[in-house]
Design an enzyme around this catalytic site. Structure first.
Site: not given
Ligand code: HXC
Length: 261
Positions: A68, A112, A115, A135
């Protein structure tokens, strides 16, 4: 229809198949409300179109979806999350979609994104795929069914470890654990997913929908109720021309031509 966060294609060599690509490359296809709204619209259009028999949902080489959209969510209040029923509508739309959807996953399928892949009917993974529910690292939890679906797919021990530590699973582990139906080379992912979709698109759409309903029922009902449902629907298939056509084609040693009636 054109979308801001999706690319919807009808591949020339795959009659009856629609390919939906998540398309927010700058955010690794993070799911924001716009994307989920557009995905719902694309599913509505696909459901209404009799020519569409099967969908393939994919992302990019780098990410199916990295979760998400954390930037969209971070400042939300409880009241806003509750009132907007954040993400539930998009998830429900997929749960209620009656035609098959194959998730073709390369790169990250996190939070997400994992999911969303699990909401599809089956997952074909590229050897680059990485699945996880990270998460916990954000101080939250899966919110689109991850605690329930991952546990059903891979069992309690692995699901609990992944959800409590945020550890990712690579494609080989995901296949061993039963999360994905199979793993293919990354450069063959779309080809393989479209081939499976094409095969499904050539079957009787009525039989496909009923089979899908029954496999889903296996997660929702007792064994005896599920088997009873199967028996009823199996008998009912004999009301369709497609059953006559399928069996006649076998006897006559030719390919069946299913019409969906
Ligand atoms: C918003 C995101 C994002 C996310 C990545 N980006 N994941 N933006 N939401 N979930 C953005 C980064 O901010 C960045 O933009 C760009 O995408 C590239 O990501 P990087 O982190 O620079 O890439 P990398 O170093 O290769 O790492 C990849 C990654 C990491 C390991 C996937 O991005 C990461 O850990 N992302 C978050 C994963 C996460 O926690 N997902 C769960 C979310 S909560 P900028 O512009 O900043 O450079 C969820 C809840 C669901 O899903 C329930 C909902 C109701």
């Amino acid at each position: 229809m054109s979308y801001e966060t999706l690319i919807v294609e009808t591949p020339a060599d795959a009659a009856g198949v629609t390919l939906i690509r998540l398309n927010r490359p700058d955010a690794l296809n993070a799911l924001n409300s716009r994307l989920l709204e557009e995905l719902s619209q694309a599913l509505d259009a696909a459901e209404a179109d009799d020519a569409v028999r099967c969908l393939v949902l994919t992302g990019s080489e780098r990410a199916f979806a990295a979760g998400a959209d954390i930037k969209e969510m971070s400042d939300k209040t409880y009241a806003e999350m509750f009132a907007a029923d954040f993400f539930t509508k998009g998830a429900r739309r997929i749960e209620q979609f009656r035609k098959p959807i194959i998730a073709a996953v390369a790169g990250y399928a996190l939070g997400g994104g994992c999911e969303l892949a699990m909401l599809c009917d089956f997952i074909i993974a590229a050897d680059t795929a990485k699945f996880g529910q990270p998460e916990i690292n954000l101080g939250v939890m899966p919110g689109i069914g991850g605690t329930q679906r991952l546990t059903r797919f891979v069992g309690k021990s692995k699901a609990m470890e992944m959800i409590l530590t945020g550890r990712m699973m690579d494609a080989a582990e995901a296949e061993r654990a039963g999360l994905v139906s199979r793993v293919v080379a990354a450069d063959k992912l779309i080809e393989e997913a479209l081939a499976a979709a094409r095969k499904i698109a050539g079957q009787s759409p009525l039989a496909v929908m009923m089979n899908k309903e029954l496999v889903e029922a296996a997660y929702e009902t007792t064994l005896s109720t599920g088997v009873a449902m199967e028996r009823r629907l199996f008998h009912s298939l004999f009301a369709f021309e497609d059953q006559k056509e399928g069996m006649a084609a076998f006897v006559e040693k030719r390919k069946p031509h299913f019409k969906g009636r």
